[in-house]
Enzyme design. Structure first.
Site, PDB file in Angstrom:
ATOM      1  N   ASP A  37       0.867  -1.177   0.000  1.00  0.00           N
ATOM      2  CA  ASP A  37       0.000   0.000   0.000  1.00  0.00           C
ATOM      3  C   ASP A  37       0.915   1.242   0.000  1.00  0.00           C
ATOM      4  O   ASP A  37       2.119   1.126   0.266  1.00  0.00           O
ATOM      5  CB  ASP A  37      -0.859  -0.069   1.277  1.00  0.00           C
ATOM      6  CG  ASP A  37      -1.605   1.209   1.552  1.00  0.00           C
ATOM      7  OD1 ASP A  37      -2.343   1.666   0.657  1.00  0.00           O
ATOM      8  OD2 ASP A  37      -1.455   1.764   2.659  1.00  0.00           O
ATOM      9  N   ASP A  39      -0.285   5.100   1.030  1.00  0.00           N
ATOM     10  CA  ASP A  39      -0.549   6.072   2.101  1.00  0.00           C
ATOM     11  C   ASP A  39      -0.397   5.448   3.494  1.00  0.00           C
ATOM     12  O   ASP A  39      -1.053   4.455   3.818  1.00  0.00           O
ATOM     13  CB  ASP A  39      -1.986   6.615   1.985  1.00  0.00           C
ATOM     14  CG  ASP A  39      -2.108   7.682   0.914  1.00  0.00           C
ATOM     15  OD1 ASP A  39      -1.139   8.424   0.697  1.00  0.00           O
ATOM     16  OD2 ASP A  39      -3.191   7.768   0.298  1.00  0.00           O
TER      17      ASP A  39
END
Ligand code: TMP
Length: 285
Positions: A37, A39
């Site tokens: 991922d 963020d």
């Protein structure tokens, strides 16, 4: 590495016994791939205790778009984010509501005059920061030809810009995210393709269906995320023999720790660095 379910002092980490067997089963670099991922996983959730920007916050706080964009985008977040994180609702119940949020957020952004140069300026002005150690990780993965898939429900153009400004975008990296469609003059005209929200970050969103097929010999997958939705990011990978799931637990630590410990093999609690991930990489690369 520390032994089973041990909590270390230097870093707040919890490691399951599966992690050691994963490291021992690796063998060669050419069997490894990484799916992460962006963020608050590759980027910092806080720096010196102060909150950092995620992709969407960059657009709101970057000083390029007018104040009313910020107000409207925050209004949407205040309404929808509690639904995204509500443990009482099932993922099936949340999906149509998330589609509603992303659709409105994308339409809102598209109604403002945004340019490619504007994105670069906003990233420069923002508090979006790669975690300490992230450039080292990118360089090492590239040097060893290990593919890195960055899977995000944020905005791909912002992610690439953060990486280019603070590190280097290498040939082994691929970002799957929501990308802005610009016209020939570099002005935003909408978004490309189907939207990616927090609960469809899985094989259904990787339209390049050959991505995982071409990597089927890389049967050791390292998955890194900060939310439970991230656990499905490598579901499309084929021939997987081992999957090591590393979870950053940034918020609601007390309520979520037990669940994170069940779902992830390594849980890293409130850490601003990639030190734990990099220590693991050093032991296998
Ligand atoms: P991800 O980091 O798992 O890819 O998810 C993206 C996050 O972005 C998710 O937690 C919701 C958030 N978000 C905003 O903050 N503003 C927005 O306008 C939208 C659509 C999402």
């Amino acid at each position: 590495m520390p032994s089973a379910s041990q909590k270390t002092e230097a870093h707040n980490i919890l490691i399951s016994p599966r992690s050691s067997s994963f490291v021992m089963s690796i063998g060669y670099n050419c069997t490894v791939q990484v799916v992460s991922d962006f963020d608050f996983t590759l980027s910092k959730f806080t720096e010196n205790g102060e909150r950092c920007s995620g992709c969407h916050n960059v657009l709101e706080e970057g000083g390029v778009l007018p104040e009313d964009f910020k107000v409207k985008a925050r209004g949407l977040r205040d309404h929808y984010f509690p639904i995204e994180t509500n443990p009482q609702l099932s993922i099936e119940e949340k999906i149509p509501i998330m589609v509603e949020w992303w659709t409105q957020a994308h339409a809102l952004l598209s109604s403002y005059p945004l340019t490619k140069t504007g994105i670069s300026e906003m990233v420069q002005n923002s508090t979006a920061k790669l975690r300490d150690g992230c450039p080292w990780l990118f360089d090492q993965l590239d040097a060893k030809n290990i593919p890195l898939l960055i899977f995000s429900a944020g905005v791909g153009d912002v992610i690439e810009e953060v990486i280019r400004q603070q590190s280097q975008f290498h040939k082994n990296m691929r970002v799957v995210s929501n990308y802005i469609d610009f016209d020939e003059e570099g002005k935003m005209i909408g978004f490309k393709g189907d939207l990616i929200h927090v609960y469809n970050k899985n094989e259904s969103s990787i339209h390049d269906s050959d991505y995982f097929k071409n990597l089927s010999h890389r049967h050791n997958v390292i998955l890194i995320g900060d939310s439970l939705g991230d656990l499905h990011m490598a579901d499309g990978a084929t021939g997987v023999k081992n999957k090591l799931k590393i979870g950053f637990l940034n918020v609601k630590v007390e309520e979520s720790l037990e669940l994170y410990k069940k779902k992830f093999d390594i849980v890293i609690v409130q850490d601003e660095t990639l030190d734990v991930v990099n220590a693991l990489m050093r032991s296998i690369l």
